[in-house]
Write a protein that holds these residues in place. Structure first.
Motif, PDB file in Angstrom:
ATOM      1  N   LEU A   1      22.135  61.316  20.974  1.00 12.59           N
ATOM      2  CA  LEU A   1      22.995  62.499  20.959  1.00 12.59           C
ATOM      3  C   LEU A   1      22.693  63.432  22.129  1.00 12.59           C
ATOM      4  O   LEU A   1      23.600  63.937  22.786  1.00 12.59           O
ATOM      5  CB  LEU A   1      22.836  63.237  19.628  1.00 12.59           C
ATOM      6  N   THR A   2      21.435  63.641  22.429  1.00 12.29           N
ATOM      7  CA  THR A   2      21.077  64.566  23.505  1.00 12.29           C
ATOM      8  C   THR A   2      21.429  64.034  24.889  1.00 12.29           C
ATOM      9  O   THR A   2      21.494  64.807  25.843  1.00 12.29           O
ATOM     10  CB  THR A   2      19.575  64.914  23.465  1.00 12.29           C
ATOM     11  N   ARG A   3      21.677  62.736  25.008  1.00 10.61           N
ATOM     12  CA  ARG A   3      22.046  62.172  26.312  1.00 10.61           C
ATOM     13  C   ARG A   3      23.462  62.528  26.727  1.00 10.61           C
ATOM     14  O   ARG A   3      23.789  62.518  27.911  1.00 10.61           O
ATOM     15  CB  ARG A   3      21.876  60.653  26.306  1.00 10.61           C
ATOM     16  N   TRP A   4      24.346  62.825  25.763  1.00  6.69           N
ATOM     17  CA  TRP A   4      25.743  63.058  26.110  1.00  6.69           C
ATOM     18  C   TRP A   4      26.306  64.386  25.593  1.00  6.69           C
ATOM     19  O   TRP A   4      27.353  64.835  26.059  1.00  6.69           O
ATOM     20  CB  TRP A   4      26.615  61.914  25.592  1.00  6.69           C
ATOM     21  N   PHE A   5      25.640  65.029  24.660  1.00  2.00           N
ATOM     22  CA  PHE A   5      26.212  66.213  24.023  1.00  2.00           C
ATOM     23  C   PHE A   5      26.237  67.410  24.976  1.00  2.00           C
ATOM     24  O   PHE A   5      25.237  67.739  25.578  1.00  2.00           O
ATOM     25  CB  PHE A   5      25.410  66.578  22.768  1.00  2.00           C
ATOM     26  N   GLY A   6      27.367  68.045  25.078  1.00  2.00           N
ATOM     27  CA  GLY A   6      27.516  69.239  25.901  1.00  2.00           C
ATOM     28  C   GLY A   6      27.877  68.916  27.334  1.00  2.00           C
ATOM     29  O   GLY A   6      27.978  67.758  27.723  1.00  2.00           O
ATOM     30  N   PRO A   7      28.083  69.968  28.125  1.00  2.00           N
ATOM     31  CA  PRO A   7      28.432  69.753  29.528  1.00  2.00           C
ATOM     32  C   PRO A   7      27.262  69.153  30.304  1.00  2.00           C
ATOM     33  O   PRO A   7      26.102  69.302  29.915  1.00  2.00           O
ATOM     34  CB  PRO A   7      28.778  71.155  30.032  1.00  2.00           C
ATOM     35  N   ALA A   8      27.569  68.495  31.393  1.00  2.00           N
ATOM     36  CA  ALA A   8      26.548  67.811  32.199  1.00  2.00           C
ATOM     37  C   ALA A   8      25.475  68.762  32.722  1.00  2.00           C
ATOM     38  O   ALA A   8      24.341  68.337  32.932  1.00  2.00           O
ATOM     39  CB  ALA A   8      27.209  67.069  33.360  1.00  2.00           C
ATOM     40  N   ILE A   9      25.809  70.026  32.904  1.00  2.00           N
ATOM     41  CA  ILE A   9      24.822  70.979  33.448  1.00  2.00           C
ATOM     42  C   ILE A   9      23.862  71.508  32.386  1.00  2.00           C
ATOM     43  O   ILE A   9      22.872  72.149  32.705  1.00  2.00           O
ATOM     44  CB  ILE A   9      25.521  72.170  34.146  1.00  2.00           C
ATOM     45  N   ALA A  10      24.126  71.232  31.124  1.00  2.00           N
ATOM     46  CA  ALA A  10      23.291  71.739  30.028  1.00  2.00           C
ATOM     47  C   ALA A  10      22.257  70.709  29.603  1.00  2.00           C
ATOM     48  O   ALA A  10      22.439  69.504  29.781  1.00  2.00           O
ATOM     49  CB  ALA A  10      24.162  72.107  28.835  1.00  2.00           C
ATOM     50  N   THR A  11      21.181  71.200  29.015  1.00  2.00           N
ATOM     51  CA  THR A  11      20.183  70.359  28.379  1.00  2.00           C
ATOM     52  C   THR A  11      20.303  70.609  26.883  1.00  2.00           C
ATOM     53  O   THR A  11      20.310  71.752  26.448  1.00  2.00           O
ATOM     54  CB  THR A  11      18.766  70.740  28.848  1.00  2.00           C
ATOM     55  N   SER A  12      20.425  69.544  26.121  1.00  2.00           N
ATOM     56  CA  SER A  12      20.580  69.693  24.672  1.00  2.00           C
ATOM     57  C   SER A  12      19.348  69.174  23.950  1.00  2.00           C
ATOM     58  O   SER A  12      18.757  68.175  24.340  1.00  2.00           O
ATOM     59  CB  SER A  12      21.804  68.916  24.182  1.00  2.00           C
ATOM     60  N   THR A  13      18.972  69.887  22.890  1.00  5.18           N
ATOM     61  CA  THR A  13      17.897  69.428  22.012  1.00  5.18           C
ATOM     62  C   THR A  13      18.400  69.479  20.577  1.00  5.18           C
ATOM     63  O   THR A  13      19.177  70.350  20.211  1.00  5.18           O
ATOM     64  CB  THR A  13      16.621  70.292  22.144  1.00  5.18           C
ATOM     65  N   VAL A  14      17.940  68.539  19.792  1.00  4.22           N
ATOM     66  CA  VAL A  14      18.320  68.476  18.389  1.00  4.22           C
ATOM     67  C   VAL A  14      17.218  69.129  17.573  1.00  4.22           C
ATOM     68  O   VAL A  14      16.059  68.737  17.652  1.00  4.22           O
ATOM     69  CB  VAL A  14      18.521  67.017  17.933  1.00  4.22           C
ATOM     70  N   SER A  15      17.580  70.136  16.796  1.00  2.00           N
ATOM     71  CA  SER A  15      16.632  70.776  15.900  1.00  2.00           C
ATOM     72  C   SER A  15      16.644  70.095  14.535  1.00  2.00           C
ATOM     73  O   SER A  15      15.619  70.017  13.870  1.00  2.00           O
ATOM     74  CB  SER A  15      16.975  72.256  15.712  1.00  2.00           C
ATOM     75  N   GLU A  16      17.833  69.628  14.132  1.00  7.57           N
ATOM     76  CA  GLU A  16      17.971  69.010  12.817  1.00  7.57           C
ATOM     77  C   GLU A  16      19.209  68.116  12.783  1.00  7.57           C
ATOM     78  O   GLU A  16      20.259  68.494  13.286  1.00  7.57           O
ATOM     79  CB  GLU A  16      18.107  70.106  11.759  1.00  7.57           C
ATOM     80  N   LEU A  17      19.052  66.948  12.213  1.00  7.00           N
ATOM     81  CA  LEU A  17      20.174  66.044  11.925  1.00  7.00           C
ATOM     82  C   LEU A  17      19.910  65.439  10.554  1.00  7.00           C
ATOM     83  O   LEU A  17      19.303  64.386  10.430  1.00  7.00           O
ATOM     84  CB  LEU A  17      20.291  64.920  12.957  1.00  7.00           C
ATOM     85  N   ASP A  18      20.340  66.112   9.521  1.00 11.37           N
ATOM     86  CA  ASP A  18      20.174  65.648   8.151  1.00 11.37           C
ATOM     87  C   ASP A  18      21.485  64.996   7.737  1.00 11.37           C
ATOM     88  O   ASP A  18      22.343  65.615   7.111  1.00 11.37           O
ATOM     89  CB  ASP A  18      19.819  66.834   7.252  1.00 11.37           C
ATOM     90  N   VAL A  19      21.652  63.727   8.127  1.00 14.90           N
ATOM     91  CA  VAL A  19      22.927  63.029   8.000  1.00 14.90           C
ATOM     92  C   VAL A  19      23.144  62.560   6.561  1.00 14.90           C
ATOM     93  O   VAL A  19      22.844  61.428   6.189  1.00 14.90           O
ATOM     94  CB  VAL A  19      23.022  61.842   8.983  1.00 14.90           C
ATOM     95  N   ARG A  20      23.654  63.485   5.762  1.00 11.33           N
ATOM     96  CA  ARG A  20      24.038  63.223   4.380  1.00 11.33           C
ATOM     97  C   ARG A  20      25.014  64.322   3.984  1.00 11.33           C
ATOM     98  O   ARG A  20      25.042  65.385   4.613  1.00 11.33           O
ATOM     99  CB  ARG A  20      22.831  63.214   3.444  1.00 11.33           C
ATOM    100  N   VAL A  21      25.811  64.088   2.983  1.00 11.93           N
ATOM    101  CA  VAL A  21      26.752  65.112   2.540  1.00 11.93           C
ATOM    102  C   VAL A  21      25.960  66.361   2.154  1.00 11.93           C
ATOM    103  O   VAL A  21      25.009  66.284   1.379  1.00 11.93           O
ATOM    104  CB  VAL A  21      27.609  64.610   1.356  1.00 11.93           C
ATOM    105  N   GLY A  22      26.334  67.479   2.739  1.00 17.13           N
ATOM    106  CA  GLY A  22      25.626  68.740   2.512  1.00 17.13           C
ATOM    107  C   GLY A  22      24.466  68.971   3.463  1.00 17.13           C
ATOM    108  O   GLY A  22      23.922  70.066   3.526  1.00 17.13           O
ATOM    109  N   GLY A  23      24.079  67.934   4.215  1.00 16.75           N
ATOM    110  CA  GLY A  23      22.998  68.069   5.184  1.00 16.75           C
ATOM    111  C   GLY A  23      23.471  68.850   6.406  1.00 16.75           C
ATOM    112  O   GLY A  23      24.658  68.907   6.701  1.00 16.75           O
TER     113      GLY A  23
END
Length: 75
Positions: A24-46
């Motif tokens: 996700l961090t390799r492509w998320f957001g514009p090319a000039i930005a750096t993205s970090t994931v704080s949380e990915l709780d992949v479930r309904v309600g997560g």
């Protein structure tokens, strides 16, 4: 929101691109930005939390809640 796109990739690969922090961090957001994931709780309600940081150092936190998850099919 509903996003629909066609990709030359399997459904599993696209699902993984949205649910695997390293992918996700390799492509998320514009090319000039750096993205970090704080949380990915992949479930309904997560929750998901991502912080994009622009070159000037300004962070842009983003968050949401998963309403539906079906691996390799819906997110």
């Amino acid at each position: 929101m509903i996003f629909r796109r066609r990709f030359r990739a399997t459904c599993t690969a696209v699902y993984d691109a949205w649910t695997a922090p390293a992918k996700l961090t390799r492509w998320f957001g514009p090319a000039i930005a750096t993205s970090t994931v704080s949380e990915l709780d992949v479930r309904v309600g997560g929750e998901w939390r991502i912080v994009m940081v622009m070159p000037d150092g300004v962070p842009y936190p983003l968050k949401g809640v998963y309403a539906e998850t079906v691996p390799a099919e819906r997110l």
